[in-house]
Design a protein around this motif. Structure first.
Motif: not given
Length: 129
Positions: A100-129
């Motif tokens: 999704k485009h970052s304009k779909n989110f109220a602020e950049p921090a929410l957009y980056y949380q969205y991206l983190m979720g996608i990257l964790r889902l695809h195992h490109y970044i590890p889950p939080l400990n």
């Protein structure tokens, strides 16, 4: 572990800094990404370099040039080609995802949380400990 996006800009001259970060940290380089999006009939791409977490400290940076590069399938982009060449030189494949485009989110921090979720889902970044 702390995972954080570090925004360099939109990918004009800061694209060179993104590629330099990848080259100078190739021992920590885990992934290079192209995140494709569209808004207002403009197809744009964000370029991302993901480094392995620091030791000690467990800080994982994700450097991003956000939505400033034309989508490579919709227009020829010299900047995207430079990123492709850097990935090839570093023996990395560019992972391409539609997001999704970052304009779909109220602020950049929410957009980056969205991206983190996608990257964790695809195992490109590890889950939080």
């Amino acid at each position: 572990m702390i995972q954080r996006f570090i925004e360099l800009g939109e990918g004009y001259s800061d694209l060179y800094e993104l590629m330099e970060i990848a080259k100078s940290n190739q021992h920590r380089l885990t992934h290079m990404l192209a995140l494709h999006t569209a808004a207002e009939d403009r197809a744009m791409t964000s370029l991302v370099v993901i480094l392995a977490p620091t030791s000690p400290g467990d800080f994982q940076p994700l450097y991003i040039c956000r939505e400033g590069i034309p989508h490579p399938e919709h227009s020829a982009s010299q900047r995207f080609n430079l990123f492709l060449q850097a990935a090839k030189a570093l023996n990395k494949e560019i992972i391409q995802l539609e997001v999704k485009h970052s304009k779909n989110f109220a602020e950049p921090a929410l957009y980056y949380q969205y991206l983190m979720g996608i990257l964790r889902l695809h195992h490109y970044i590890p889950p939080l400990n």
